[in-house]
Design an enzyme around this catalytic site. Structure first.
Site, PDB file in Angstrom:
ATOM      1  N   HIS A 110     119.146  31.669-107.370  1.00  0.00           N
ATOM      2  CA  HIS A 110     118.602  32.720-106.501  1.00  0.00           C
ATOM      3  C   HIS A 110     117.137  32.448-106.179  1.00  0.00           C
ATOM      4  O   HIS A 110     116.378  31.970-107.021  1.00  0.00           O
ATOM      5  CB  HIS A 110     118.733  34.091-107.172  1.00  0.00           C
ATOM      6  N   LYS A 163     118.273  18.295-115.351  1.00  0.00           N
ATOM      7  CA  LYS A 163     117.932  17.031-114.684  1.00  0.00           C
ATOM      8  C   LYS A 163     119.092  16.063-114.826  1.00  0.00           C
ATOM      9  O   LYS A 163     119.951  16.224-115.693  1.00  0.00           O
ATOM     10  CB  LYS A 163     116.680  16.419-115.318  1.00  0.00           C
TER      11      LYS A 163
END
Length: 184
Positions: A110, A163
């Site tokens: 979001h 990551k």
């Protein structure tokens, strides 16, 4: 006798799910879908949820797959019980992938930068998630948007992956970091 009943139940739930979700579910070859698998398209989105299950895939019980993007589950892969996949762009899972119970995979986050506007009204940002072949995601793993987990990687239980994960790496922690490589 119990094994026979379990096998018949799985066949029954697979057939029922194929019928109920025919508009969003594409099955290529043999697959198993257990009870209480919930495929929830976001109808207010501009695109439709599309799920492709390749040959010999397995969706365990009590899984939620929701959104408006494309989910591809590669051959001989499975998703463990109580897992949630939020896909508004793309989540692609390769061949021979083991996804344990309670895993969360999300290609969406979001927006929240505008302090003068409620977060609920700021929209979302998406980036595809790629989980390559021969990967093992441990219990309770969280995969965030834009991540690629390369072939042969192992993600330790309860890790949060923010990551990319290198090939054959074993990662763990919050956020996940390389612990070692499988060939060490």
């Amino acid at each position: 006798m119990l094994k026979l009943i379990t096998k018949l139940n799985r066949k029954w739930f697979t057939l029922v799910n194929k019928i109920i979700y025919a508009s969003i579910l594409k099955v290529e070859g043999k697959t198993t879908i257990e009870k209480r698998v919930n495929l929830r398209p976001f109808f207010e989105a501009n695109t439709a949820l599309k799920i492709t299950l390749k040959n010999n895939t397995h969706l365990k019980h009590d899984i939620l797959i929701q959104g408006s993007g494309d989910l591809i589950l590669g051959e001989n892969s499975y998703i463990g019980s109580y897992s949630v996949i939020g896909v508004n762009e793309k989540v692609e899972i390769g061949k021979n992938v083991m996804i344990a119970n309670c895993v969360s995979i999300r290609d969406t986050d979001h927006n929240f930068i505008d302090l003068n506007n409620d977060m609920i009204n700021q929209g979302i940002k998406t980036e595809p998630v790629y989980i390559k072949d021969n990967v093992w995601l441990g219990h309770g793993v969280v995969i965030t948007k834009g991540v690629t987990i390369n072939s042969g990687a192992i993600v330790a239980a309860n890790a949060v992956v923010t990551k990319d994960v290198p090939e054959n790496a074993i990662v763990g922690g919050i956020p996940a970091k390389v612990i070692k490589y499988r060939d060490e």
